[in-house]
Scaffold this motif. Sequence first.
Motif, mmCIF file in Angstrom:
data_model
loop_
_atom_site.group_PDB
_atom_site.id
_atom_site.type_symbol
_atom_site.label_atom_id
_atom_site.label_comp_id
_atom_site.label_asym_id
_atom_site.label_seq_id
_atom_site.Cartn_x
_atom_site.Cartn_y
_atom_site.Cartn_z
ATOM 1 N N ASP A 141 4.987 0.914 -1.216
ATOM 2 C CA ASP A 141 5.261 1.055 -2.652
ATOM 3 C C ASP A 141 4.158 0.385 -3.479
ATOM 4 O OD1 ASP A 141 6.617 1.440 -5.046
ATOM 5 O OD2 ASP A 141 8.043 -0.181 -4.731
ATOM 6 N N THR A 142 3.838 -0.846 -3.126
ATOM 7 C CA THR A 142 2.800 -1.587 -3.857
ATOM 8 C C THR A 142 1.443 -0.907 -3.707
ATOM 9 O OG1 THR A 142 4.038 -3.609 -3.452
ATOM 10 C CG2 THR A 142 1.733 -3.870 -4.091
ATOM 11 N N PHE A 143 1.144 -0.477 -2.491
ATOM 12 C CA PHE A 143 -0.140 0.193 -2.236
ATOM 13 C C PHE A 143 -0.277 1.450 -3.104
ATOM 14 C CE2 PHE A 143 -2.524 3.407 0.283
ATOM 15 C CZ PHE A 143 -3.775 2.794 0.251
ATOM 16 N N GLN A 159 -10.718 -0.307 -1.214
ATOM 17 C CA GLN A 159 -11.112 -1.681 -0.844
ATOM 18 C C GLN A 159 -10.468 -2.712 -1.770
ATOM 19 O OE1 GLN A 159 -12.369 -2.401 2.028
ATOM 20 N NE2 GLN A 159 -12.515 -0.205 2.410
ATOM 21 N N GLU A 160 -10.397 -2.375 -3.064
ATOM 22 C CA GLU A 160 -9.741 -3.293 -4.009
ATOM 23 C C GLU A 160 -8.249 -3.413 -3.690
ATOM 24 O OE1 GLU A 160 -12.327 -2.726 -8.122
ATOM 25 O OE2 GLU A 160 -10.814 -1.257 -7.592
ATOM 26 N N ALA A 161 -7.641 -2.272 -3.367
ATOM 27 C CA ALA A 161 -6.206 -2.282 -3.051
ATOM 28 C C ALA A 161 -5.939 -3.124 -1.789
ATOM 29 C CB ALA A 161 -5.698 -0.859 -2.857
ATOM 30 N N PHE A 162 -6.811 -2.995 -0.794
ATOM 31 C CA PHE A 162 -6.647 -3.803 0.429
ATOM 32 C C PHE A 162 -6.737 -5.295 0.103
ATOM 33 C CE2 PHE A 162 -8.564 -0.218 3.299
ATOM 34 C CZ PHE A 162 -7.375 0.478 3.195
ATOM 35 N N LEU A 163 -7.682 -5.609 -0.793
ATOM 36 C CA LEU A 163 -7.879 -7.010 -1.184
ATOM 37 C C LEU A 163 -6.609 -7.563 -1.840
ATOM 38 C CD1 LEU A 163 -10.499 -8.748 -0.987
ATOM 39 C CD2 LEU A 163 -10.755 -8.392 -3.441
ATOM 40 N N VAL A 164 -6.014 -6.753 -2.735
ATOM 41 C CA VAL A 164 -4.787 -7.188 -3.422
ATOM 42 C C VAL A 164 -3.660 -7.376 -2.402
ATOM 43 C CG1 VAL A 164 -3.018 -6.555 -5.112
ATOM 44 C CG2 VAL A 164 -5.411 -6.079 -5.607
ATOM 45 N N LEU A 165 -3.523 -6.430 -1.470
ATOM 46 C CA LEU A 165 -2.454 -6.552 -0.462
ATOM 47 C C LEU A 165 -2.654 -7.815 0.378
ATOM 48 C CD1 LEU A 165 -1.864 -2.950 0.976
ATOM 49 C CD2 LEU A 165 -0.458 -4.206 -0.647
ATOM 50 N N ARG A 166 -3.917 -8.085 0.733
ATOM 51 C CA ARG A 166 -4.194 -9.291 1.545
ATOM 52 C C ARG A 166 -3.864 -10.558 0.758
ATOM 53 N NH1 ARG A 166 -9.177 -6.509 4.355
ATOM 54 N NH2 ARG A 166 -8.240 -6.180 6.407
ATOM 55 N N LYS A 167 -4.180 -10.555 -0.524
ATOM 56 C CA LYS A 167 -3.843 -11.722 -1.361
ATOM 57 C C LYS A 167 -2.323 -11.910 -1.413
ATOM 58 C CE LYS A 167 -7.689 -12.330 -4.509
ATOM 59 N NZ LYS A 167 -8.265 -11.784 -5.734
ATOM 60 N N LEU A 168 -1.619 -10.775 -1.552
ATOM 61 C CA LEU A 168 -0.157 -10.844 -1.647
ATOM 62 C C LEU A 168 0.486 -11.250 -0.321
ATOM 63 C CD1 LEU A 168 0.617 -7.709 -3.855
ATOM 64 C CD2 LEU A 168 0.929 -10.101 -4.489
ATOM 65 N N SER A 169 -0.252 -11.057 0.771
ATOM 66 C CA SER A 169 0.345 -11.393 2.072
ATOM 67 C C SER A 169 0.428 -12.909 2.269
ATOM 68 C CB SER A 169 -0.401 -10.704 3.219
ATOM 69 O OG SER A 169 -1.637 -11.324 3.434
ATOM 70 N N VAL A 170 -0.186 -13.686 1.370
ATOM 71 C CA VAL A 170 -0.024 -15.147 1.430
ATOM 72 C C VAL A 170 1.399 -15.519 0.981
ATOM 73 C CG1 VAL A 170 -0.872 -17.338 0.483
ATOM 74 C CG2 VAL A 170 -2.473 -15.470 0.951
ATOM 75 N N SER A 171 1.959 -14.721 0.061
ATOM 76 C CA SER A 171 3.240 -15.095 -0.533
ATOM 77 C C SER A 171 4.327 -14.032 -0.392
ATOM 78 C CB SER A 171 3.042 -15.380 -2.023
ATOM 79 O OG SER A 171 2.380 -14.268 -2.622
#
Length: 190
Positions: A141-143, A159-171
């Motif tokens: 959904d987020t992707f 690539q930007e979307a992957f970066l955002v998902l990786r950032k969100l995977s911290v929390s």
Amino acid sequence: MQKNTLQTAAKIAHRLGARDPYSEDHAQRVSWYARRLASRLHLPENEVEDIRMAGLLHDIGKIRFSSKVFRNVKEHPSKAILKQIKKHPEMGKTLLEGQGFPPKVIDYVYSHHERENGTGYPRGITGERIPLGAKIIGIADTFDALITDRPYQKRRSLQEAFLVLRKLSVSSFDPVLVETFITEITINGL
Ligand SMILES: [Fe+2]
């Protein structure tokens, strides 16, 4: 039975599309991404099918929104509208109950906005308590929201979307699921 249920799901999803075409296309894409992540995780076939169906229905509760919410796409939503938006998982659950859907499908719809650290809704449950199918749909959904144009936000590159998902995977998201998803998209495309 499964086939009939999937047909019912498609019909219900189409009803939301009549009110808001973006929502129906979004649901189709979320279902597609979620199914692929579930397959890549080697989940059993019936589980993959439940996740696919829940992806199609995840925002179905929005069908109960007032027209004001659908029209209000350009500005930041008011507190009252935000409150209504946040009710859609519960509304979806109520709408699907008693219609022959597998209980897991309903649970995934109900839980797709829950987040790992408990900042999600409607229950604010954390980690292990969030059903795997709901976590998968949350990522898909987020992707999709990140890589599609919306009235208030320009789409991002992969690539930007992957970066955002990786950032969100911290929390918010399970890092293993995020990496598996990125692998799937990188190898097989959108
Ligand atoms: Fe949603």
